[in-house]
Design a protein around this motif. Structure first.
Motif, PDB file in Angstrom:
ATOM      1  N   GLN A  88     -16.485 -16.684  31.623  1.00 34.43           N
ATOM      2  CA  GLN A  88     -14.879 -15.398  32.401  1.00 34.43           C
ATOM      3  C   GLN A  88     -14.078 -16.392  30.906  1.00 34.43           C
ATOM      4  N   VAL A  89     -14.726 -17.489  30.277  1.00 40.57           N
ATOM      5  CA  VAL A  89     -13.029 -17.767  29.305  1.00 40.57           C
ATOM      6  C   VAL A  89     -13.804 -17.367  27.817  1.00 40.57           C
ATOM      7  N   GLY A  90     -14.784 -17.022  27.906  1.00 47.68           N
ATOM      8  CA  GLY A  90     -15.875 -16.065  27.323  1.00 47.68           C
ATOM      9  C   GLY A  90     -14.906 -14.575  27.679  1.00 47.68           C
ATOM     10  N   GLU A  91     -15.389 -13.723  28.085  1.00 49.99           N
ATOM     11  CA  GLU A  91     -15.061 -12.042  28.633  1.00 49.99           C
ATOM     12  C   GLU A  91     -13.711 -12.625  28.090  1.00 49.99           C
ATOM     13  N   PRO A 103     -12.159  -7.499  13.637  1.00 49.09           N
ATOM     14  CA  PRO A 103     -12.841  -8.440  14.491  1.00 49.09           C
ATOM     15  C   PRO A 103     -13.150  -9.914  14.398  1.00 49.09           C
ATOM     16  N   LEU A 104     -13.307 -10.510  16.031  1.00 45.56           N
ATOM     17  CA  LEU A 104     -13.106 -11.708  15.619  1.00 45.56           C
ATOM     18  C   LEU A 104     -14.878 -12.274  16.577  1.00 45.56           C
ATOM     19  N   ARG A 105     -15.504 -13.047  15.871  1.00 45.00           N
ATOM     20  CA  ARG A 105     -16.715 -13.255  16.255  1.00 45.00           C
ATOM     21  C   ARG A 105     -16.869 -14.283  17.805  1.00 45.00           C
ATOM     22  N   ILE A 106     -17.417 -13.497  18.584  1.00 49.59           N
ATOM     23  CA  ILE A 106     -16.732 -15.077  19.703  1.00 49.59           C
ATOM     24  C   ILE A 106     -18.230 -15.122  20.567  1.00 49.59           C
ATOM     25  N   VAL A 107     -19.123 -16.738  20.687  1.00 49.98           N
ATOM     26  CA  VAL A 107     -20.236 -16.668  20.942  1.00 49.98           C
ATOM     27  C   VAL A 107     -19.684 -18.286  21.909  1.00 49.98           C
ATOM     28  N   VAL A 108     -21.113 -17.320  23.122  1.00 48.90           N
ATOM     29  CA  VAL A 108     -21.012 -18.284  24.455  1.00 48.90           C
ATOM     30  C   VAL A 108     -22.039 -19.173  24.729  1.00 48.90           C
ATOM     31  N   ALA A 109     -21.829 -20.289  24.684  1.00 43.95           N
ATOM     32  CA  ALA A 109     -23.027 -21.167  24.517  1.00 43.95           C
ATOM     33  C   ALA A 109     -22.896 -22.401  25.810  1.00 43.95           C
ATOM     34  N   ALA A 110     -23.879 -21.311  26.987  1.00 39.81           N
ATOM     35  CA  ALA A 110     -24.454 -22.115  28.742  1.00 39.81           C
ATOM     36  C   ALA A 110     -25.484 -23.023  28.970  1.00 39.81           C
ATOM     37  N   GLY A 111     -25.848 -24.050  29.629  1.00 40.39           N
ATOM     38  CA  GLY A 111     -27.511 -23.456  30.390  1.00 40.39           C
ATOM     39  C   GLY A 111     -27.931 -22.496  31.169  1.00 40.39           C
ATOM     40  N   GLY A 112     -29.137 -23.258  31.499  1.00 40.39           N
ATOM     41  CA  GLY A 112     -29.392 -21.661  32.810  1.00 40.39           C
ATOM     42  C   GLY A 112     -30.221 -20.601  32.073  1.00 40.39           C
ATOM     43  N   VAL A 113     -29.610 -20.321  30.741  1.00 44.83           N
ATOM     44  CA  VAL A 113     -30.399 -18.955  30.008  1.00 44.83           C
ATOM     45  C   VAL A 113     -31.141 -20.108  28.766  1.00 44.83           C
ATOM     46  N   SER A 114     -32.539 -18.956  28.229  1.00 39.24           N
ATOM     47  CA  SER A 114     -32.761 -19.390  27.071  1.00 39.24           C
ATOM     48  C   SER A 114     -31.547 -19.366  26.391  1.00 39.24           C
ATOM     49  N   ILE A 115     -32.475 -21.032  24.509  1.00 37.17           N
ATOM     50  CA  ILE A 115     -30.966 -21.045  24.260  1.00 37.17           C
ATOM     51  C   ILE A 115     -31.173 -20.000  22.453  1.00 37.17           C
ATOM     52  N   ASN A 116     -32.312 -19.274  22.653  1.00 36.74           N
ATOM     53  CA  ASN A 116     -32.425 -18.884  21.300  1.00 36.74           C
ATOM     54  C   ASN A 116     -31.510 -17.597  20.716  1.00 36.74           C
ATOM     55  N   PRO A 117     -31.856 -16.375  22.609  1.00 39.43           N
ATOM     56  CA  PRO A 117     -30.421 -16.156  21.630  1.00 39.43           C
ATOM     57  C   PRO A 117     -28.804 -16.731  21.169  1.00 39.43           C
ATOM     58  N   GLN A 118     -28.597 -17.803  21.732  1.00 37.03           N
ATOM     59  CA  GLN A 118     -26.998 -18.900  21.372  1.00 37.03           C
ATOM     60  C   GLN A 118     -27.695 -18.659  20.254  1.00 37.03           C
ATOM     61  N   LEU A 119     -28.255 -19.386  19.388  1.00 32.44           N
ATOM     62  CA  LEU A 119     -28.788 -19.827  18.195  1.00 32.44           C
ATOM     63  C   LEU A 119     -28.771 -18.577  17.712  1.00 32.44           C
ATOM     64  N   MET A 120     -29.430 -17.675  17.733  1.00 31.80           N
ATOM     65  CA  MET A 120     -29.383 -16.181  16.254  1.00 31.80           C
ATOM     66  C   MET A 120     -27.863 -16.114  17.053  1.00 31.80           C
ATOM     67  N   ALA A 121     -27.031 -16.063  17.452  1.00 25.54           N
ATOM     68  CA  ALA A 121     -25.252 -15.578  17.206  1.00 25.54           C
ATOM     69  C   ALA A 121     -24.801 -16.668  15.943  1.00 25.54           C
ATOM     70  N   VAL A 128     -15.091 -18.613  17.797  1.00 23.04           N
ATOM     71  CA  VAL A 128     -14.285 -19.253  18.302  1.00 23.04           C
ATOM     72  C   VAL A 128     -16.319 -19.392  19.521  1.00 23.04           C
ATOM     73  N   VAL A 129     -16.546 -20.829  19.378  1.00 28.09           N
ATOM     74  CA  VAL A 129     -17.484 -21.310  20.834  1.00 28.09           C
ATOM     75  C   VAL A 129     -16.681 -21.758  22.223  1.00 28.09           C
ATOM     76  N   VAL A 130     -17.484 -20.768  23.084  1.00 27.39           N
ATOM     77  CA  VAL A 130     -17.185 -21.485  24.011  1.00 27.39           C
ATOM     78  C   VAL A 130     -18.646 -22.357  24.610  1.00 27.39           C
TER      79      VAL A 130
END
Length: 421
Positions: A88-91, A103-121, A128-130
């Motif tokens: 929600q905060v990321g959105e 444009p600003l780069r905003i990355v949301v990093a949370a568990g429950g899903v694969s970490i790989n897309p977050q690492l690539m982002a 800002v990282v949420v």
């Protein structure tokens, strides 16, 4: 007062208006100038007060202004307690950031899903990282993010971070941060643990405590229905149908109860789904999407959904089980009556939880008249012994059991009553 008067640039002021803020809320009026000035904050405000925008708007402006600072590998980090709140905060940040010329780069990093897309982002960099604490530490352990150059730290729902047992993770994260940074701590309450944390992480903070104002408080009508515990599900089915609620969020005490109640509602013909921490992140996300799109009528949830879940036009919230505390009660019922809508918050009050509900009423400073529904009147309650009444008077609140002295007094009173009788 226009947003520009608080120091925001016009694009962000327009973005705030597009988010439904005709003018700044109380927490926004207090927080935005202070954040822009570089102050540390210790802030509290009621649910639905615009708190996320209170830090998101000035944070985005600071990111825009300091975008070319090579000394800051990570301009901003927002730590939140749950995956749903992270999303929600990321959105919110992304929606507001669309108004900016760069444009600003905003990355949301949370568990429950694969970490790989977050690492690539993160390899492409982030403004800002949420993140939730556990996933953030996983990312740091993968060497995908360094925190030594952080400019701004936001601790959102800090009391919940501690309630959910993130104290150790939080301390490890704080040990990775630079001493010189701006820190914004938002908490629903200021218990001793939060005061201790604030003294550790904040430097000469501005303290903001926004009380609920009648003019800005959410329009939430509260009801309390007396009912026997074993008939709550039948009553819930009747209310959903009679009140014609298009959607309703039902709170229960445990994950097991969420599954059982949702199953009983489905057998009664209602489109219901459970929502709790054991579900996979994909399932949790799907349930929320279906709920927001009205493909699911009833979501039966634990307190996981009490914070960070924003469903537009949610007409009703039901406390099937009462919350453990008045603070949790406020956050539960705050899921309805958002963005100027009228909401209904209904609590089932069983005989053994009457005292606990009175405590909730006392803490929120509001008395809710009891009512009964025809055909669901509770069975007559057997008179309690003096000692049992004393025990019931604790309301089931943890740490409030009768002391040995109280028990002795109750026993003496009972003996006196028998003699006099």
């Amino acid at each position: 007062m226009p947003f520009e008067a608080l120091g925001l640039v016009s694009p962000l002021a327009r973005a705030a208006a597009a988010q439904g803020y005709a003018e700044p809320t109380a927490i926004q009026r207090a927080a935005i100038p202070a954040v822009l000035a570089g102050r540390d904050l210790l802030a509290s405000a009621q649910t639905g007060s615009g708190k996320t925008a209170a830090f998101a708007l000035p944070l985005l402006q600071k990111l825009l202004d300091g975008r070319n600072d090579p000394a800051r590998q990570l301009p901003a980090l927002v730590l939140v307690p749950t995956r749903e709140l992270a999303a929600q905060v990321g959105e919110t940040l992304r929606e507001l950031a669309r108004a900016l010329p760069v444009p600003l780069r905003i990355v949301v990093a949370a568990g429950g899903v694969s970490i790989n897309p977050q690492l690539m982002a993160l390899r492409r960099g982030a403004d800002v990282v949420v993140a939730t604490p556990g996933r953030l530490l996983d990312i740091v352990d993968h060497n995908a993010l360094r925190l030594g150059g952080l400019a701004v730290l936001v601790l959102d729902e800090a009391d919940r971070l501690l309630d959910l047992g993130f104290a150790d993770e939080l301390q490890r994260i704080l040990g990775l941060l630079p001493a010189r940074r701006q820190t914004l701590l938002f908490s629903a309450t200021f218990p001793p643990a939060i005061e201790t944390l604030a003294a550790t992480v904040l430097s000469d903070p501005l303290r903001i405590d926004i009380a609920a104002e009648p003019a800005t408080a959410p329009d939430i009508a509260q009801r309390a229905i007396e009912v026997d515990a074993q008939r709550r599900t039948q009553l819930l089915v009747k209310l959903v149908r009679d009140e014609a609620w298009a959607r309703v969020l039902v709170f229960v005490a445990t994950k097991h109860a969420a599954e059982i109640v949702a199953d009983k509602l489905r057998k009664a013909g209602l489109n219901a789904e459970p929502f709790h921490g054991v579900l996979s992140q994909g399932k949790r996300t799907q349930v929320l999407e279906d709920f927001k799109a009205s493909r699911v009528q009833v979501v039966v949830a634990t307190d996981l959904a009490a914070r960070g879940i924003d469903v537009v036009q949610l007409p009703a919230v039901v406390n099937y089980d009462l919350p453990r505390s008045a603070v949790d009660h406020v956050h539960r019922i705050g899921r309805t009556g958002r963005a100027g809508e009228h909401g209904m918050a209904l609590s089932f009050v069983t005989a053994d939880m009457e005292a606990h509900f009175r405590l909730i009423e006392k803490r929120q400073g509001k008395s809710v008249p009891r009512e009964q529904v025809a055909g669901f009147e509770p069975a007559p309650r057997a008179e309690l012994s003096t000692e049992a009444a004393a025990a019931a008077g604790t309301g089931g609140v943890k740490g409030k059991r009768p002391s040995k002295k109280d028990k002795l007094r109750a026993a003496a009173a009972a003996a006196t009553q028998r003699v006099s009788g």
